[in-house]
Design an enzyme around this catalytic site. Structure first.
Site, PDB file in Angstrom:
ATOM      1  N   HIS A 224       1.255  -0.957  -0.041  1.00 17.44           N
ATOM      2  CA  HIS A 224      -0.053   0.136  -0.054  1.00 17.44           C
ATOM      3  C   HIS A 224       1.024   0.918   0.362  1.00 17.44           C
ATOM      4  O   HIS A 224       1.795   1.155   0.400  1.00 17.44           O
ATOM      5  CB  HIS A 224      -0.652   0.406   1.056  1.00 17.44           C
ATOM      6  CG  HIS A 224      -1.776   1.296   1.332  1.00 17.44           C
ATOM      7  ND1 HIS A 224      -2.022   2.220   1.421  1.00 17.44           N
ATOM      8  CD2 HIS A 224      -3.340   1.007   1.162  1.00 17.44           C
ATOM      9  CE1 HIS A 224      -2.429   3.167   1.824  1.00 17.44           C
ATOM     10  NE2 HIS A 224      -3.825   2.184   1.226  1.00 17.44           N
TER      11      HIS A 224
ATOM     12  N   ASP B 159       3.420  -4.916   8.100  1.00 13.44           N
ATOM     13  CA  ASP B 159       1.572  -3.845   8.313  1.00 13.44           C
ATOM     14  C   ASP B 159       0.890  -4.753   7.965  1.00 13.44           C
ATOM     15  O   ASP B 159       0.231  -5.559   6.995  1.00 13.44           O
ATOM     16  CB  ASP B 159       1.633  -3.158   6.261  1.00 13.44           C
ATOM     17  CG  ASP B 159       0.708  -2.396   6.226  1.00 13.44           C
ATOM     18  OD1 ASP B 159      -0.373  -2.880   6.961  1.00 13.44           O
ATOM     19  OD2 ASP B 159       0.204  -1.927   4.844  1.00 13.44           O
TER      20      ASP B 159
ATOM     21  N   GLN C   4      -4.647  -4.666   7.062  1.00 12.94           N
ATOM     22  CA  GLN C   4      -5.911  -5.506   5.882  1.00 12.94           C
ATOM     23  C   GLN C   4      -6.048  -7.141   6.587  1.00 12.94           C
ATOM     24  O   GLN C   4      -6.385  -8.337   6.505  1.00 12.94           O
ATOM     25  CB  GLN C   4      -5.470  -5.584   4.709  1.00 12.94           C
ATOM     26  CG  GLN C   4      -5.623  -4.916   3.482  1.00 12.94           C
ATOM     27  CD  GLN C   4      -6.829  -4.419   4.161  1.00 12.94           C
ATOM     28  OE1 GLN C   4      -8.065  -4.924   4.145  1.00 12.94           O
ATOM     29  NE2 GLN C   4      -6.887  -3.224   3.846  1.00 12.94           N
TER      30      GLN C   4
ATOM     31  N   LYS D 239     -10.155  -0.456  10.573  1.00  9.03           N
ATOM     32  CA  LYS D 239     -11.016  -1.728   9.666  1.00  9.03           C
ATOM     33  C   LYS D 239     -11.186  -3.329  10.385  1.00  9.03           C
ATOM     34  O   LYS D 239     -10.984  -4.171   9.553  1.00  9.03           O
ATOM     35  CB  LYS D 239      -9.622  -2.217   8.264  1.00  9.03           C
ATOM     36  CG  LYS D 239      -9.136  -1.113   8.175  1.00  9.03           C
ATOM     37  CD  LYS D 239      -7.972  -1.090   6.618  1.00  9.03           C
ATOM     38  CE  LYS D 239      -7.293   0.036   5.973  1.00  9.03           C
ATOM     39  NZ  LYS D 239      -7.830   0.262   5.176  1.00  9.03           N
TER      40      LYS D 239
ATOM     41  N   CYS E  91      -5.055   2.837  -3.901  1.00  9.53           N
ATOM     42  CA  CYS E  91      -3.404   3.290  -2.943  1.00  9.53           C
ATOM     43  C   CYS E  91      -2.678   2.364  -3.026  1.00  9.53           C
ATOM     44  O   CYS E  91      -1.162   1.887  -1.993  1.00  9.53           O
ATOM     45  CB  CYS E  91      -3.891   3.808  -1.699  1.00  9.53           C
ATOM     46  SG  CYS E  91      -4.605   4.661  -1.614  1.00  9.53           S
TER      47      CYS E  91
END
Ligand code: PMP
Length: 423
Positions: A140, A217, A220, A243, A381
């Site tokens: 991202h 990261d 998600q 999220k 993104c």
């Protein structure tokens, strides 16, 4: 597709968890119960941001209603209550990713800020001229640009591990790119654009074998997978509350305490200091060192409540449900001529990106919206991913625990409608 559990330890099933019941779960999310353009809402934009359970809304509102005050600095009753709730939220976030200590969890604005924090503290301290930062093609923008800025400032090089046609990191190439100049690896656990679940434990092992720390990261990953930072062995792990069915404006960064303890502050201000004179300031130990200023108190408490909500569910059942939706949607969309799915990794989370012939994704998104189906259209993104697959944009449906096969049917019917209109 393999199961989600294959990349993560399983949460032990407990007898006191209710069986997975999507109808009951939907009733916990008030935003799902509405019509859009006269049709029932099918919210399939969860990778961008997820809807909130009543319990998280209530926790945030209750903070403002009953025990709101600034934290840490007060001696009065409300400040102590707010501080207790804020610090309890930290412990919830800690337990959620199984960090060893609460000092290893810093509240930030979200994944983006967590990554920027590491780039501008650990990164500035350890990355110099001629050094390398290793990322992957599927990152991202928030796991590209902070490192790019750092590399530009330091005269370092951003090195990018390639992905294959299915949208999987080519692990052998990644390993070859780990060099004696690599100072940090930053990689996504799950790709927001492709759905790929990366073999992060293996990638961390390879980096550590060369003494290189790894930031993951997790934006998600946390809504879908059980994350155990100790088992993964990562050095930093960043994620966002919004999220994860919690409020916006807050998130968490895990960092190994020995690394945090050596890192300079991110921002200066109140709370992050031990003592200040005009000549010299002494900084607080972590996590306060990295939490300058008044934090998002109610947001952190809401995030903790969203985590409580998720942890009361059987995550294996949630994963199985989401996988069923992904398989079902994949089979149905594959069967539609002119639909091309972008991202066909063997190990995927519930994200499905696709293009329909040469119809622009924004047209697809707009037509689906008229049918009450909310999806995302654009580059997500992740422009380098779009470039890798030679498309300007995709339409992305992303599923959460509250979605149903019937909503997938409506997505597919909407896709057929796009084909009729543009056919
Ligand atoms: N990384 C990934 C993989 C993401 O999907 C996102 C959000 N789309 C981010 C980072 C940034 O998260 P936030 O905007 O909450 O900071």
């Amino acid at each position: 597709m393999t199961t989600l559990e294959s990349s993560n330890k399983s949460r032990p099933a407990t007898g006191d968890r209710p069986p997975f019941d999507v109808v009951r779960i939907r009733a916990d999310f008030p935003a799902l119960d509405q019509t859009v353009h006269g049709k029932p809402l099918a919210y399939l934009d969860n990778a961008a941001s997820a809807q909130k359970p009543q319990a998280a809304l209530d926790a945030e509102a209750e903070c403002y209603r009953r025990f709101y005050s600034n934290v840490h600095r007060g001696v009065h009753y409300l400040s102590e209550k707010a501080t207790d709730a804020y610090e309890e939220a930290r412990r919830k976030v800690q337990r959620f990713v199984n960090a060893a200590r609460e000092e290893e969890m810093v509240f930030v604005r979200g994944t983006t800020e967590g990554i920027n924090l590491v780039a501008s503290t650990y990164g500035k301290q350890h990355v110099g001229a001629g050094d390398e930062v290793l990322i992957t093609t599927m990152e991202h923008h928030s796991n590209i640009v902070p490192w790019q800025l750092l590399c530009e400032e330091k005269g370092a090089r951003l090195v990018v591990a390639p992905i294959n046609e299915r949208g999987e990191v080519i692990v052998e190439e990644y390993e070859k790119l780990l060099s004696e100049r690599t100072r940090i690896v930053a990689v996504t656990h799950v790709s927001n654009a492709l759905g790929t679940i990366n073999p992060v434990a293996e990638m961390i092992g390879m980096a550590h074998a060369r003494g290189v720390p790894v930031l993951i990261d997790g934006a998600q990953a946390v809504p879908h997978l059980e994350v155990d930072v100790q088992e993964l062995g990562c050095d930093f792990y960043a994620f966002s509350s919004h999220k994860l069915f919690g409020p916006t404006g807050v998130g968490a960064l895990y960092g190994r305490l020995d690394l945090f303890a050596d890192m300079p502050p991110y921002q200066g201000g109140g709370e992050m200091i031990r003592s200040v004179t005009f000549e010299k300031t002494e900084f607080s130990p972590p996590p306060a060192r990295f939490e300058a200023g008044t934090p998002d108190i109610a947001g952190a408490i809401g995030m903790g409540a969203a985590i409580d909500y998720l942890q009361a569910l059987d995550m294996n059942a949630v994963a199985a449900h989401e996988h069923d939706l992904l398989d079902y949607a994949t089979r149905a969309l594959e069967a539609v001529p002119e639909v091309r799915i972008i991202g066909t990794a063997a190990n995927k989370a519930s994200v499905i990106s696709f293009v329909i012939g040469d119809v622009h994704a924004h047209d697809v998104g707009t037509i689906l919206d008229r049918e009450g189906v909310a999806v995302r259209a654009g580059h997500h993104c992740a422009q380098p991913v779009m470039d890798r697959f030679g498309v300007p944009a995709t339409t992305r449906a992303s599923f959460a625990l509250y979605n149903t096969r019937e909503e997938v049917d409506r997505l597919v019917a909407g896709v057929e409608r796009v084909k009729e209109l543009f056919g």
